[in-house]
Design a protein around this motif. Structure first.
Motif, short mmCIF file in Angstrom:
data_model
loop_
_atom_site.label_atom_id
_atom_site.label_comp_id
_atom_site.label_asym_id
_atom_site.label_seq_id
_atom_site.Cartn_x
_atom_site.Cartn_y
_atom_site.Cartn_z
N GLY A 88 0.79 -1.23 0.00
CA GLY A 88 0.00 0.00 0.00
C GLY A 88 0.82 1.27 0.00
N ALA A 89 0.44 2.20 0.86
CA ALA A 89 1.05 3.53 0.92
C ALA A 89 2.36 3.47 1.72
CB ALA A 89 0.09 4.52 1.55
N SER A 119 -5.92 1.03 1.83
CA SER A 119 -4.97 -0.07 1.67
C SER A 119 -4.04 -0.08 2.87
CB SER A 119 -4.16 0.12 0.38
OG SER A 119 -3.36 1.29 0.50
N GLY A 120 -3.08 -0.97 2.86
CA GLY A 120 -2.10 -1.04 3.92
C GLY A 120 -1.16 0.16 3.89
N ILE A 121 -0.28 0.17 4.86
CA ILE A 121 0.71 1.24 4.97
C ILE A 121 2.01 0.60 5.45
CG2 ILE A 121 0.00 1.83 7.31
CD1 ILE A 121 0.52 4.78 6.62
N TYR A 122 3.14 1.12 4.97
CA TYR A 122 4.43 0.56 5.37
C TYR A 122 5.50 1.64 5.37
CZ TYR A 122 6.11 0.53 0.52
OH TYR A 122 6.52 0.90 -0.74
N LEU A 123 6.65 1.27 5.91
CA LEU A 123 7.81 2.17 5.91
C LEU A 123 9.06 1.32 6.04
CD1 LEU A 123 8.71 2.14 9.10
CD2 LEU A 123 6.84 3.75 9.30
N TRP A 124 10.20 1.97 5.86
CA TRP A 124 11.50 1.33 6.02
C TRP A 124 12.22 2.01 7.17
CZ3 TRP A 124 12.53 -3.00 3.48
CH2 TRP A 124 11.80 -3.26 2.32
#
Length: 180
Positions: A88-89, A119-124
């Protein structure tokens, strides 16, 4: 600091210099060792200044939320919508001024960033940044794959060796809204 003194809003082009300054300060504090000292100390202000001027002038497909206290920028979150078909985002940046950490600003920024996402959300997050990993895990983040850190601007000399980062993700971003 009370919630009534803290103000959140979407960033505009006029905020680019302040956003770049906070971002650069955060990198110098948390990316030392992974990023080359010469890059962090000498090049990152100009690099990030140009990047944020471009980002905030052409905001299509992105959303940058900033936190202000007493008229000064104290936090930011930058979201890239529909960045990945599976996750997702992408929260490409989440930074809070060092003296104001652990006061709920990052939690609120993450919640505002996740609002209205379908939608889903993610990061690094850098492998060495264990404090940030703990923050994301405490907010229900799931640690996923590990990969090499891409060098800023595609220039390998800006990194020290081959640092790694972890993906943290939330399949249902409403859990972030609920934690704020």
């Amino acid at each position: 600091m009370t919630d009534s003194e803290l103000r959140f809003r979407l960033a505009g082009a006029d905020d680019a210099a302040a956003v770049a300054e906070l971002h650069s300060d955060s990198w110098r504090r948390h990316y030392r060792g992974a990023y080359a000292d010469a890059f962090l100390d000498d090049e990152s202000p100009e690099y990030l200044g140009a990047m944020w001027a471009k980002r905030l002038a052409a905001r299509e497909g992105t959303r940058t939320t900033i936190a202000e206290y007493d008229g000064k920028l104290v936090g930011l979150s930058h979201l890239m919508l529909d960045a990945d078909p599976k996750f997702g985002a992408l929260v490409d940046n989440l930074h809070v001024r060092a003296p104001l950490k652990r006061q709920g600003i990052g939690t609120k920024l993450l919640a505002l960033t996740a609002e209205d996402l379908q939608s889903g959300i993610y990061l690094w997050v850098l492998e060495q940044n264990t404090a940030a990993q703990g923050f994301y895990e405490a907010r229900g983040g799931i640690r996923g794959d590990r990969q090499p850190v891409p060098p800023p601007g595609g220039e390998p000399r800006r990194l020290n060796g081959t640092p790694a980062c972890f993906r943290y993700y939330w399949p249902d971003p409403s859990v972030l809204v609920a934690t704020a």
